[in-house]
Scaffold this active site. Sequence first.
Site, short mmCIF file in Angstrom:
data_model
loop_
_atom_site.label_atom_id
_atom_site.label_comp_id
_atom_site.label_asym_id
_atom_site.label_seq_id
_atom_site.Cartn_x
_atom_site.Cartn_y
_atom_site.Cartn_z
N GLU A 49 -66.08 -45.75 -24.52
CA GLU A 49 -65.75 -45.70 -23.09
C GLU A 49 -66.02 -47.04 -22.42
OE1 GLU A 49 -64.10 -43.61 -21.38
OE2 GLU A 49 -63.94 -42.04 -22.88
N TYR A 129 -67.45 -42.35 -13.61
CA TYR A 129 -66.40 -42.07 -14.59
C TYR A 129 -66.98 -41.99 -16.01
CZ TYR A 129 -63.11 -42.78 -18.21
OH TYR A 129 -62.46 -42.62 -19.39
N ASP A 147 -60.43 -41.85 -14.04
CA ASP A 147 -60.17 -43.28 -14.22
C ASP A 147 -58.81 -43.60 -13.58
OD1 ASP A 147 -58.29 -42.21 -15.94
OD2 ASP A 147 -58.88 -43.40 -17.69
N CYS A 208 -46.19 -30.23 -10.04
CA CYS A 208 -46.29 -31.59 -9.50
C CYS A 208 -45.49 -31.72 -8.20
CB CYS A 208 -45.78 -32.59 -10.54
SG CYS A 208 -45.80 -34.29 -9.94
#
Length: 330
Positions: A49, A129, A147, A208
């Site tokens: 990460e 995050y 992110d 969406c």
Amino acid sequence: MSRPSKQTIALNTRAIRDFRRRLLAWHDANKRDLPWRRTRDPYHILVSEIMLQQTRVAAAIPYYECFLRLFPTAAALGRARETTVLRAWTGLGYYSRARNLQAAAREIARCGFPATYEDALELPGVGPYTAAAVTSIALGKPHAAVDGNVKRVLARVAADNRAGQADADALLDTERPGDFNQAMMELGALVCLPGTPKCGECPVSRHCAAHAQGSVTEFPARRVKRATEQVKIRWAFVEHNDALLLAPPKPGGLWRGFWHLPEISLERPRLVARLQHGITFRDIEIEVYTGRVRRMPVACEFVPKTRLKRIPLATPLRKFLKDLEMERQA
Ligand code: SF4
């Protein structure tokens, strides 16, 4: 401290459940086989990460594998010399990440990996995050990781540029938080692309709002880029008996932690190279001169060339020496 965002996605409980189900099914069938997805070791996932914060997946893979061969455990990384860690990080840039990672590794070696999201936030270099990503993936903790990729997906699903953490929290599948977080990131990386999203392949297109309105390109709003700063410096390239005059690493400045050529004036200087190097918002033009040293600078030293491979060198210097070697062999 930033204020918690408000939820902007207008999906009811049933729609959210359907969103999770579709997204996870798509992810199970389409996820990429990446080395950090074959482990649940929290230290290994933390390394991935941190590397992925500013580096593309394809570029990060060889570094990740090499780094873990050198430092397979937090204790091994904690024990290593900083110069060794920086050398393993050379090419990835943003070296404060490597320093923070080593500081975090020392904490982990001393106290064990944090058992909660809140404790993970205490590790050096770990923000919301990274703490959410690592604790959800490695420990199954229910925290949504947001992110840049996820933020873009959320803005489009909500058709609202304010979409963020609150929306991710609302959508999160708390039974499979690690998989859900990775699925959102994967959707952003493979389907909901920054330029033209592939809505025809999207498992959650029915939920969406931007897709329904035909306004996907309006989200997220374009950010005004920080102006690039132009920096010009002169380096002195001085060789003596198979040694090179170098300035040692300093804790701050442009070449923080790295050896580089000194910025000193020379007698009868002759330009030998012009180098370009970019660091975050800086464009650096380096003119390399050779000539005679007027007076040996106090802070510099002649380093035998045989040692150069073992010390961390500033990236443009490494490239310059490589080109020079090839030129001399030709
Ligand atoms: S439908 Fe299109 S814009 Fe909406 S989340 Fe899917 S890929 Fe992104």
